[in-house]
Design a protein around this motif. Sequence first.
Motif, PDB file in Angstrom:
ATOM      1  N   HIS A   1      10.684  -0.949   6.600  1.00  0.00           N
ATOM      2  CA  HIS A   1      10.751  -2.409   6.765  1.00  0.00           C
ATOM      3  C   HIS A   1      11.422  -3.174   5.622  1.00  0.00           C
TER       4      HIS A   1
ATOM      5  N   ASP B   1       1.880  -4.422   7.374  1.00  0.00           N
ATOM      6  CA  ASP B   1       1.923  -3.799   6.038  1.00  0.00           C
ATOM      7  C   ASP B   1       1.578  -4.846   4.967  1.00  0.00           C
ATOM      8  N   PHE B   2       1.036  -4.406   3.856  1.00  0.00           N
ATOM      9  CA  PHE B   2       0.713  -5.341   2.772  1.00  0.00           C
ATOM     10  C   PHE B   2       1.943  -6.086   2.260  1.00  0.00           C
ATOM     11  N   HIS B   3       3.102  -5.441   2.314  1.00  0.00           N
ATOM     12  CA  HIS B   3       4.319  -6.048   1.755  1.00  0.00           C
ATOM     13  C   HIS B   3       5.148  -6.732   2.845  1.00  0.00           C
TER      14      HIS B   3
ATOM     15  N   ASP C   1      -1.462   0.028   3.819  1.00  0.00           N
ATOM     16  CA  ASP C   1      -1.689  -0.346   2.418  1.00  0.00           C
ATOM     17  C   ASP C   1      -2.464  -1.661   2.292  1.00  0.00           C
TER      18      ASP C   1
ATOM     19  N   GLY D   1       3.901   1.586   5.070  1.00  0.00           N
ATOM     20  CA  GLY D   1       3.285   2.004   3.813  1.00  0.00           C
ATOM     21  C   GLY D   1       1.844   2.476   3.953  1.00  0.00           C
TER      22      GLY D   1
ATOM     23  N   TYR E   1      -0.841   4.215   0.613  1.00  0.00           N
ATOM     24  CA  TYR E   1      -0.706   5.167  -0.506  1.00  0.00           C
ATOM     25  C   TYR E   1      -2.033   5.693  -1.021  1.00  0.00           C
TER      26      TYR E   1
HETATM   27 ZN    ZN Z   1       3.734  -1.781   1.915  1.00  0.00          ZN
END
Ligand code: ZN
Length: 344
Positions: free
Chosen positions: A159, A196-198, A285, A322, A324
């Motif tokens: 992404h 996603d967190f980002h 994430d 993501g 992790y």
């Molecule tokens: Zn992410």
Amino acid sequence: MLTFYSADSRLRQARTELHDGTLVAPFECPERVDLVLKQLRLSGLGEIRAPSAYGLAPVLAVHDKDYVTFLANCWEAWLAAGHEGEAIPNIWPARRMRGDHIPHAISGQLGYYALAAETSISAGTFEAAMASKDVALGAVEYTLQTGEPSFGLCRPPGHHAAYDQFGGYCFFNNAAIAAQRALESGKRRVAILDVDFHHGNGTQQIFYRRDDVLFISLHGDPEVTFPYYLGYADEGGEGKGEGFNINYPLPHGTSVATWMATLEQALAKIQAAGCELLIVSLGVDIFENDPISAFTFTSEDFTNLGQRLAQAGLPSVFLMEGGYAVDEIGVNVSNVLHGFEQGV
Ligand code: ZN
Ligand code: OKS
């Protein structure tokens, strides 16, 4: 639910990530997919299938040809230049320099085609990126043909990858490639929901001026987190794309209740826009113990997320982004997908 997966995802074996001033072992490591696969098998989600090879045409439908050529040749060029270690950009066409000039040397090209410096390129990176977009294409093709949901266990993720830039562990934008394929097969409008967190800056950029893909992202506030230079609430799309890009930046530590309430707004927008397919950029994430992120999902919360997404009632494709916290990545992904199956 059917999962698509390619063993070639393991061909990306980068050794270094520039993280907080130190070269560390990459967070985005091959074990991530091993552990997700293991948990999908253990939990009996369903068949795991290898995708066909779809070639470069679907990549070139959303990415620049010279960028793709750069990625294909980067590692060989880096070696040929006599460099040691992995290919990492360290100079950019920054403001007041020649922003549209592509230098001959690989070190110059790296900066031109990179949006960040954490993501190194090495042997097998391009091959893994090819496998990853094939996983996404296999999943979307299956869902287009059957109407049944699918999961593409993409690695590397996609992404952050923009029209002609890599970074944030991403090379080809798997979700964008899949969405474009769905449009070409006859869907009139596709939603990409990025959890996603980002912020999914690459996906946003690729579709920013278009109304056939509605991009919605919930993410950590870019004032304080990667990718910093995109993902703000006032980025609403341009031209006929106006209204088809929606960002929900959220503060670090945002509660799951607030996050889920924001998801309600996102899903209402997807319903209102008449989207015919839902592609979920599935980053786990947002998990409370993720080592590089700052949201608060527990493993159980991921089940609720999957259930709620099922209630949107759309043909759905989940694509891995993501996540992790490797000890829990399998359970977290599996919980979303099983939750979706329960919620249907
Ligand atoms: Zn992410
Ligand atoms: C470097 C931080 C880089 C963050 C990259 C983001 C990767 C990701 N210390 N995107 O969704 O998970």
